[in-house]
Design a protein around this motif. Structure first.
Motif, PDB file in Angstrom:
ATOM      1  N   THR A   1       0.815  -1.209   0.000  1.00 32.04           N
ATOM      2  CA  THR A   1       0.000   0.000   0.000  1.00 32.04           C
ATOM      3  C   THR A   1       0.851   1.262   0.000  1.00 32.04           C
ATOM      4  OG1 THR A   1      -0.124  -0.100   2.419  1.00 32.04           O
ATOM      5  CG2 THR A   1      -1.916  -1.128   1.184  1.00 32.04           C
ATOM      6  N   GLY A   2       2.178   1.106  -0.046  1.00 33.60           N
ATOM      7  CA  GLY A   2       3.097   2.237  -0.036  1.00 33.60           C
ATOM      8  C   GLY A   2       3.758   2.388   1.314  1.00 33.60           C
ATOM      9  N   GLY A   3       4.922   2.944   1.299  1.00 31.52           N
ATOM     10  CA  GLY A   3       5.665   3.163   2.535  1.00 31.52           C
ATOM     11  C   GLY A   3       6.597   2.014   2.862  1.00 31.52           C
ATOM     12  N   LEU A   4       7.307   2.178   3.942  1.00 29.87           N
ATOM     13  CA  LEU A   4       8.314   1.216   4.379  1.00 29.87           C
ATOM     14  C   LEU A   4       7.841   0.494   5.628  1.00 29.87           C
ATOM     15  CD1 LEU A   4      11.292   0.166   4.200  1.00 29.87           C
ATOM     16  CD2 LEU A   4      11.887   2.048   5.724  1.00 29.87           C
ATOM     17  N   GLN A   5       8.080  -0.804   5.666  1.00 29.90           N
ATOM     18  CA  GLN A   5       7.802  -1.586   6.867  1.00 29.90           C
ATOM     19  C   GLN A   5       9.144  -2.038   7.424  1.00 29.90           C
ATOM     20  OE1 GLN A   5       5.938  -5.456   6.394  1.00 29.90           O
ATOM     21  NE2 GLN A   5       4.930  -5.209   8.354  1.00 29.90           N
ATOM     22  N   ILE A   6       9.339  -1.809   8.732  1.00 32.25           N
ATOM     23  CA  ILE A   6      10.574  -2.213   9.396  1.00 32.25           C
ATOM     24  C   ILE A   6      10.216  -3.159  10.526  1.00 32.25           C
ATOM     25  CG2 ILE A   6      12.616  -1.447  10.651  1.00 32.25           C
ATOM     26  CD1 ILE A   6      12.174   1.316   9.375  1.00 32.25           C
ATOM     27  N   ARG A   7      10.851  -4.310  10.538  1.00 31.08           N
ATOM     28  CA  ARG A   7      10.638  -5.276  11.619  1.00 31.08           C
ATOM     29  C   ARG A   7      11.902  -5.356  12.455  1.00 31.08           C
ATOM     30  NH1 ARG A   7       7.029 -10.221   9.278  1.00 31.08           N
ATOM     31  NH2 ARG A   7       5.515  -8.882   8.243  1.00 31.08           N
ATOM     32  N   LEU A   8      11.734  -5.184  13.762  1.00 30.84           N
ATOM     33  CA  LEU A   8      12.834  -5.312  14.713  1.00 30.84           C
ATOM     34  C   LEU A   8      12.728  -6.696  15.327  1.00 30.84           C
ATOM     35  CD1 LEU A   8      11.686  -2.236  14.758  1.00 30.84           C
ATOM     36  CD2 LEU A   8      13.441  -1.991  16.482  1.00 30.84           C
ATOM     37  N   ILE A   9      13.766  -7.499  15.179  1.00 33.62           N
ATOM     38  CA  ILE A   9      13.741  -8.873  15.653  1.00 33.62           C
ATOM     39  C   ILE A   9      14.876  -9.062  16.659  1.00 33.62           C
ATOM     40  CG2 ILE A   9      13.918 -11.293  14.962  1.00 33.62           C
ATOM     41  CD1 ILE A   9      12.976 -10.233  12.129  1.00 33.62           C
ATOM     42  N   MET A  10      14.488  -9.418  17.888  1.00 33.09           N
ATOM     43  CA  MET A  10      15.462  -9.645  18.951  1.00 33.09           C
ATOM     44  C   MET A  10      15.350 -11.087  19.427  1.00 33.09           C
ATOM     45  SD  MET A  10      17.203  -6.903  19.576  1.00 33.09           S
ATOM     46  CE  MET A  10      17.888  -7.190  21.203  1.00 33.09           C
ATOM     47  N   PRO A  11      16.495 -11.707  19.777  1.00 30.03           N
ATOM     48  CA  PRO A  11      16.431 -13.056  20.313  1.00 30.03           C
ATOM     49  C   PRO A  11      15.784 -13.055  21.709  1.00 30.03           C
ATOM     50  CG  PRO A  11      18.662 -12.205  20.465  1.00 30.03           C
ATOM     51  CD  PRO A  11      17.844 -11.192  19.712  1.00 30.03           C
ATOM     52  N   ALA A  12      15.138 -14.166  22.046  1.00 30.08           N
ATOM     53  CA  ALA A  12      14.500 -14.281  23.356  1.00 30.08           C
ATOM     54  C   ALA A  12      15.545 -14.315  24.480  1.00 30.08           C
ATOM     55  CB  ALA A  12      13.623 -15.521  23.427  1.00 30.08           C
ATOM     56  N   THR A  13      16.702 -14.883  24.193  1.00 32.23           N
ATOM     57  CA  THR A  13      17.797 -14.928  25.163  1.00 32.23           C
ATOM     58  C   THR A  13      19.098 -14.555  24.458  1.00 32.23           C
ATOM     59  OG1 THR A  13      18.228 -17.266  24.732  1.00 32.23           O
ATOM     60  CG2 THR A  13      16.705 -16.740  26.531  1.00 32.23           C
ATOM     61  N   VAL A  14      20.054 -14.118  25.225  1.00 31.47           N
ATOM     62  CA  VAL A  14      21.354 -13.749  24.687  1.00 31.47           C
ATOM     63  C   VAL A  14      22.408 -14.583  25.392  1.00 31.47           C
ATOM     64  CG1 VAL A  14      23.029 -11.889  24.418  1.00 31.47           C
ATOM     65  CG2 VAL A  14      20.581 -11.384  24.249  1.00 31.47           C
ATOM     66  N   GLU A  15      23.314 -15.187  24.605  1.00 34.31           N
ATOM     67  CA  GLU A  15      24.378 -15.978  25.194  1.00 34.31           C
ATOM     68  C   GLU A  15      25.435 -15.050  25.778  1.00 34.31           C
ATOM     69  OE1 GLU A  15      26.083 -19.022  22.775  1.00 34.31           O
ATOM     70  OE2 GLU A  15      24.166 -19.481  21.848  1.00 34.31           O
ATOM     71  N   VAL A  16      25.906 -15.382  26.974  1.00 31.89           N
ATOM     72  CA  VAL A  16      26.956 -14.617  27.631  1.00 31.89           C
ATOM     73  C   VAL A  16      28.185 -15.480  27.684  1.00 31.89           C
ATOM     74  CG1 VAL A  16      27.646 -13.412  29.724  1.00 31.89           C
ATOM     75  CG2 VAL A  16      25.251 -13.370  29.004  1.00 31.89           C
ATOM     76  N   SER A  17      29.316 -14.942  27.196  1.00 33.03           N
ATOM     77  CA  SER A  17      30.551 -15.755  27.208  1.00 33.03           C
ATOM     78  C   SER A  17      31.503 -15.290  28.254  1.00 33.03           C
ATOM     79  CB  SER A  17      31.207 -15.709  25.845  1.00 33.03           C
ATOM     80  OG  SER A  17      31.386 -14.397  25.405  1.00 33.03           O
TER      81      SER A  17
END
Length: 61
Positions: A45-61
């Protein structure tokens, strides 16, 4: 990451506002630093769609 490229006034819908694009480059860098991603696509329909995707957990090293 793609380099920042400032568009001219014709690329911002004729509104004459300059500077669009740098914020998306910053947002992309932040998301990637935190294990996420941004997805960009044109809406039918016009315009830009932006999806922000984050992991549910983050590995810590």
């Amino acid at each position: 990451m793609l380099p920042f490229r400032r568009g001219d006034a014709t690329e911002v819908g004729g509104g004459g506002r300059a500077g669009h694009g740098l914020g998306l480059a910053i947002a992309l860098a932040i998301m990637e630093d935190h294990g996420g991603e941004l997805r960009f696509c044109n809406r039918e329909t016009g315009g830009l769609q932006i999806r922000l995707i984050m992991p549910a957990t983050v590995e810590v090293s």
